[in-house]
Design a protein around this motif. Sequence first.
Motif, PDB file in Angstrom:
ATOM      1  N   LEU A 193     -15.097 -53.122  74.069  1.00  0.00           N
ATOM      2  CA  LEU A 193     -13.752 -52.963  73.521  1.00  0.00           C
ATOM      3  C   LEU A 193     -12.701 -53.635  74.403  1.00  0.00           C
ATOM      4  CD1 LEU A 193     -14.093 -49.295  72.261  1.00  0.00           C
ATOM      5  CD2 LEU A 193     -13.877 -51.349  70.847  1.00  0.00           C
ATOM      6  N   ARG A 194     -12.904 -53.619  75.720  1.00  0.00           N
ATOM      7  CA  ARG A 194     -11.953 -54.311  76.595  1.00  0.00           C
ATOM      8  C   ARG A 194     -12.044 -55.827  76.406  1.00  0.00           C
ATOM      9  NH1 ARG A 194      -9.131 -51.170  79.733  1.00  0.00           N
ATOM     10  NH2 ARG A 194      -9.917 -49.138  80.448  1.00  0.00           N
ATOM     11  N   GLU A 195     -13.242 -56.348  76.229  1.00  0.00           N
ATOM     12  CA  GLU A 195     -13.383 -57.783  75.972  1.00  0.00           C
ATOM     13  C   GLU A 195     -12.806 -58.147  74.607  1.00  0.00           C
ATOM     14  OE1 GLU A 195     -17.173 -59.028  78.757  1.00  0.00           O
ATOM     15  OE2 GLU A 195     -17.568 -58.522  76.655  1.00  0.00           O
ATOM     16  N   TRP A 196     -12.988 -57.278  73.626  1.00  0.00           N
ATOM     17  CA  TRP A 196     -12.369 -57.480  72.298  1.00  0.00           C
ATOM     18  C   TRP A 196     -10.849 -57.566  72.430  1.00  0.00           C
ATOM     19  CZ3 TRP A 196      -9.159 -53.611  70.171  1.00  0.00           C
ATOM     20  CH2 TRP A 196      -8.738 -53.834  68.853  1.00  0.00           C
ATOM     21  N   GLN A 197     -10.274 -56.675  73.247  1.00  0.00           N
ATOM     22  CA  GLN A 197      -8.829 -56.670  73.455  1.00  0.00           C
ATOM     23  C   GLN A 197      -8.374 -57.968  74.117  1.00  0.00           C
ATOM     24  OE1 GLN A 197      -7.481 -54.434  76.826  1.00  0.00           O
ATOM     25  NE2 GLN A 197      -5.679 -53.643  75.746  1.00  0.00           N
ATOM     26  N   ARG A 198      -9.068 -58.374  75.189  1.00  0.00           N
ATOM     27  CA  ARG A 198      -8.650 -59.566  75.929  1.00  0.00           C
ATOM     28  C   ARG A 198      -8.723 -60.817  75.067  1.00  0.00           C
ATOM     29  NH1 ARG A 198     -11.522 -57.083  80.267  1.00  0.00           N
ATOM     30  NH2 ARG A 198     -13.374 -58.357  79.837  1.00  0.00           N
ATOM     31  N   ARG A 199      -9.692 -60.897  74.202  1.00  0.00           N
ATOM     32  CA  ARG A 199      -9.865 -62.098  73.384  1.00  0.00           C
ATOM     33  C   ARG A 199      -9.058 -62.064  72.092  1.00  0.00           C
ATOM     34  NH1 ARG A 199     -13.781 -65.553  74.933  1.00  0.00           N
ATOM     35  NH2 ARG A 199     -14.830 -64.975  76.868  1.00  0.00           N
ATOM     36  N   GLY A 200      -8.410 -60.932  71.823  1.00  0.00           N
ATOM     37  CA  GLY A 200      -7.492 -60.851  70.689  1.00  0.00           C
ATOM     38  C   GLY A 200      -8.155 -61.039  69.337  1.00  0.00           C
ATOM     39  N   TYR A 201      -9.350 -60.512  69.183  1.00  0.00           N
ATOM     40  CA  TYR A 201     -10.062 -60.699  67.911  1.00  0.00           C
ATOM     41  C   TYR A 201      -9.376 -59.996  66.737  1.00  0.00           C
ATOM     42  CZ  TYR A 201     -14.226 -62.820  70.033  1.00  0.00           C
ATOM     43  OH  TYR A 201     -15.102 -63.663  70.659  1.00  0.00           O
ATOM     44  N   GLY A 202      -8.753 -58.851  66.998  1.00  0.00           N
ATOM     45  CA  GLY A 202      -8.166 -58.095  65.901  1.00  0.00           C
ATOM     46  C   GLY A 202      -9.240 -57.459  65.041  1.00  0.00           C
ATOM     47  N   GLY A 203      -8.842 -57.005  63.855  1.00  0.00           N
ATOM     48  CA  GLY A 203      -9.797 -56.410  62.933  1.00  0.00           C
ATOM     49  C   GLY A 203      -9.897 -54.904  63.090  1.00  0.00           C
ATOM     50  N   ALA A 247     -18.575 -64.417  62.401  1.00  0.00           N
ATOM     51  CA  ALA A 247     -19.025 -64.263  61.008  1.00  0.00           C
ATOM     52  C   ALA A 247     -17.884 -63.832  60.088  1.00  0.00           C
ATOM     53  CB  ALA A 247     -20.154 -63.235  60.948  1.00  0.00           C
ATOM     54  N   ASN A 248     -16.666 -63.687  60.631  1.00  0.00           N
ATOM     55  CA  ASN A 248     -15.475 -63.328  59.863  1.00  0.00           C
ATOM     56  C   ASN A 248     -15.653 -62.040  59.052  1.00  0.00           C
ATOM     57  OD1 ASN A 248     -13.934 -65.653  60.640  1.00  0.00           O
ATOM     58  ND2 ASN A 248     -15.184 -66.868  59.217  1.00  0.00           N
ATOM     59  N   PRO A 249     -16.022 -60.941  59.719  1.00  0.00           N
ATOM     60  CA  PRO A 249     -16.175 -59.677  58.992  1.00  0.00           C
ATOM     61  C   PRO A 249     -14.830 -59.042  58.676  1.00  0.00           C
ATOM     62  CG  PRO A 249     -16.470 -59.308  61.320  1.00  0.00           C
ATOM     63  CD  PRO A 249     -16.292 -60.798  61.154  1.00  0.00           C
ATOM     64  N   ASP A 250     -14.838 -58.167  57.669  1.00  0.00           N
ATOM     65  CA  ASP A 250     -13.652 -57.347  57.405  1.00  0.00           C
ATOM     66  C   ASP A 250     -13.547 -56.226  58.435  1.00  0.00           C
ATOM     67  OD1 ASP A 250     -13.198 -58.844  55.062  1.00  0.00           O
ATOM     68  OD2 ASP A 250     -14.471 -57.506  53.888  1.00  0.00           O
ATOM     69  N   ALA A 251     -14.677 -55.821  58.986  1.00  0.00           N
ATOM     70  CA  ALA A 251     -14.724 -54.757  59.988  1.00  0.00           C
ATOM     71  C   ALA A 251     -16.028 -54.875  60.765  1.00  0.00           C
ATOM     72  CB  ALA A 251     -14.615 -53.380  59.335  1.00  0.00           C
ATOM     73  N   VAL A 252     -16.078 -54.208  61.921  1.00  0.00           N
ATOM     74  CA  VAL A 252     -17.286 -54.172  62.754  1.00  0.00           C
ATOM     75  C   VAL A 252     -17.737 -52.720  62.895  1.00  0.00           C
ATOM     76  CG1 VAL A 252     -18.219 -54.537  65.069  1.00  0.00           C
ATOM     77  CG2 VAL A 252     -16.743 -56.273  64.018  1.00  0.00           C
ATOM     78  N   TYR A 253     -19.029 -52.494  62.664  1.00  0.00           N
ATOM     79  CA  TYR A 253     -19.607 -51.182  62.945  1.00  0.00           C
ATOM     80  C   TYR A 253     -20.202 -51.246  64.342  1.00  0.00           C
ATOM     81  CZ  TYR A 253     -22.434 -46.985  62.806  1.00  0.00           C
ATOM     82  OH  TYR A 253     -22.989 -45.766  63.104  1.00  0.00           O
ATOM     83  N   LEU A 254     -19.652 -50.430  65.270  1.00  0.00           N
ATOM     84  CA  LEU A 254     -20.059 -50.445  66.670  1.00  0.00           C
ATOM     85  C   LEU A 254     -20.774 -49.145  67.024  1.00  0.00           C
ATOM     86  CD1 LEU A 254     -20.035 -51.714  69.512  1.00  0.00           C
ATOM     87  CD2 LEU A 254     -17.752 -50.703  69.843  1.00  0.00           C
ATOM     88  N   TYR A 310     -20.353 -58.635  77.347  1.00  0.00           N
ATOM     89  CA  TYR A 310     -20.994 -58.795  76.036  1.00  0.00           C
ATOM     90  C   TYR A 310     -20.241 -59.845  75.216  1.00  0.00           C
ATOM     91  CZ  TYR A 310     -23.235 -54.432  77.372  1.00  0.00           C
ATOM     92  OH  TYR A 310     -23.943 -53.469  78.050  1.00  0.00           O
ATOM     93  N   GLN A 311     -19.730 -60.863  75.909  1.00  0.00           N
ATOM     94  CA  GLN A 311     -18.911 -61.872  75.241  1.00  0.00           C
ATOM     95  C   GLN A 311     -19.697 -62.605  74.148  1.00  0.00           C
ATOM     96  OE1 GLN A 311     -16.921 -64.508  77.963  1.00  0.00           O
ATOM     97  NE2 GLN A 311     -16.125 -62.849  79.230  1.00  0.00           N
ATOM     98  N   ALA A 312     -20.944 -62.929  74.447  1.00  0.00           N
ATOM     99  CA  ALA A 312     -21.731 -63.669  73.453  1.00  0.00           C
ATOM    100  C   ALA A 312     -21.957 -62.832  72.200  1.00  0.00           C
ATOM    101  CB  ALA A 312     -23.070 -64.091  74.065  1.00  0.00           C
ATOM    102  N   GLU A 313     -22.222 -61.528  72.395  1.00  0.00           N
ATOM    103  CA  GLU A 313     -22.457 -60.656  71.246  1.00  0.00           C
ATOM    104  C   GLU A 313     -21.180 -60.467  70.416  1.00  0.00           C
ATOM    105  OE1 GLU A 313     -25.668 -59.924  74.166  1.00  0.00           O
ATOM    106  OE2 GLU A 313     -23.498 -60.135  74.301  1.00  0.00           O
ATOM    107  N   LEU A 314     -20.059 -60.324  71.103  1.00  0.00           N
ATOM    108  CA  LEU A 314     -18.782 -60.222  70.396  1.00  0.00           C
ATOM    109  C   LEU A 314     -18.504 -61.480  69.580  1.00  0.00           C
ATOM    110  CD1 LEU A 314     -16.399 -58.497  72.949  1.00  0.00           C
ATOM    111  CD2 LEU A 314     -16.620 -57.855  70.547  1.00  0.00           C
ATOM    112  N   ALA A 315     -18.728 -62.629  70.189  1.00  0.00           N
ATOM    113  CA  ALA A 315     -18.496 -63.887  69.483  1.00  0.00           C
ATOM    114  C   ALA A 315     -19.397 -63.989  68.253  1.00  0.00           C
ATOM    115  CB  ALA A 315     -18.737 -65.066  70.416  1.00  0.00           C
ATOM    116  N   GLN A 316     -20.655 -63.587  68.397  1.00  0.00           N
ATOM    117  CA  GLN A 316     -21.581 -63.643  67.259  1.00  0.00           C
ATOM    118  C   GLN A 316     -21.097 -62.761  66.115  1.00  0.00           C
ATOM    119  OE1 GLN A 316     -25.618 -62.736  68.350  1.00  0.00           O
ATOM    120  NE2 GLN A 316     -26.343 -62.741  66.234  1.00  0.00           N
ATOM    121  N   ALA A 317     -20.578 -61.581  66.454  1.00  0.00           N
ATOM    122  CA  ALA A 317     -20.100 -60.667  65.412  1.00  0.00           C
ATOM    123  C   ALA A 317     -18.833 -61.186  64.748  1.00  0.00           C
ATOM    124  CB  ALA A 317     -19.856 -59.290  66.007  1.00  0.00           C
ATOM    125  N   PHE A 318     -17.855 -61.616  65.549  1.00  0.00           N
ATOM    126  CA  PHE A 318     -16.562 -61.979  64.973  1.00  0.00           C
ATOM    127  C   PHE A 318     -16.544 -63.398  64.409  1.00  0.00           C
ATOM    128  CE2 PHE A 318     -15.243 -58.174  67.193  1.00  0.00           C
ATOM    129  CZ  PHE A 318     -14.288 -57.653  66.333  1.00  0.00           C
TER     130      PHE A 318
END
Length: 385
Positions: free
Chosen positions: A209-219, A191-198, A181-189
Amino acid sequence: MIKFGWLNGITGDYSSYYEPSQAAVSVAIDEINDNGGVLGKPVELVAADNLSTVEGAVQGFSRLVDVEGVVAVGGVESTGGLAIRDSANELEIPVFCPGCGTPELDDAGGEYIWRITGSDTDGGTIAAQFARDEGIQRVAIMAQNTEGLSEPADIFKEVFEEGVGGEVVADVRFNPGRSSYQAELAQAFDANPDAVYLAAGHEAGSVILREWQRRGYGGKFFVSPDLVTPPIGSLMPELEDGVAVGAIAAYDTESPAYQSFAERFKAKTGEDPAAGVYDANQYDQYIALALAITKAESTEGADIAAAIPEVLSPGGVEVFSYADGVRELEAGNEINYHGASGTLDLNDANNLAAPLFGEQFIVDGAWTQVDVLELDPALSEVLDR
């Protein structure tokens, strides 16, 4: 022999709930049979895998009713509950939903379906309340396109925008069953949100969540109740201590019913009950069902349906176990069963009148309740406007 059906997601998105749920229903059936069964007959539990899908729920329900001859069905989640609702009403088969959060059951679940957990309407509203209380102003939404997951995201969005005054900077919807879901994660992050509702099932949520961890998005994540499960709790340390926040139905841990259930559940599994997997709710449905049949002195669906509110509503002698309930009923008294999950008082729509919710953080690899929540009535009113 009286047969109770258990229609549960043994495989698929809901499979992470299976083992503790199965242990909980076994505790209930053992308790019923150890105390003389129902109407002097032993109870047998017949399980069917609903595959965590609409089609699986329909097929499993048909087998339980038409082939196995069960008198009632429990265990279903939102997807299954909605899939079999019309058939349950038509065939007069009582159905308990211990984990159905879908808002479609808020106002009228049907004459033969009872939800004994809180609604996703409340869950989505509470997530917006979390965001408000933490000063979050910009949120991205990632929501799975399935029943029971898209609705709480819609509710969160409405309450966050209209009740909190926040901004949804991205609203990303996705289908489950993919390897990335890399494309969806990129679209969400992006946008520079303060938080993500998943809002996702276990399988898609784990990948995200594993892709979020690998890409180091934080938040920070606010997650739907479907992700407040042991596998997600132990997934990675990066989600701990308030990075991932969830709200789920809370248990009344001071109740004698809970304490008795928890002791026997731990003896069977080696673990304490966990509200995130609805194990106490799974237990309660069969104790309530057995008491309703005892009250009705009948296994006919219409008679059971009429008796269920009578054993769960205020006004009778409060009881905390099957044995105590049967004793009072045989003495000619009305009862109010207070379950292991909490009070089971019902409203006119066959839903809990006052569900409890707990705020959950991941601590030391496990979801942990950090607070019991009272929903802000002002935010609930947003949905009534």
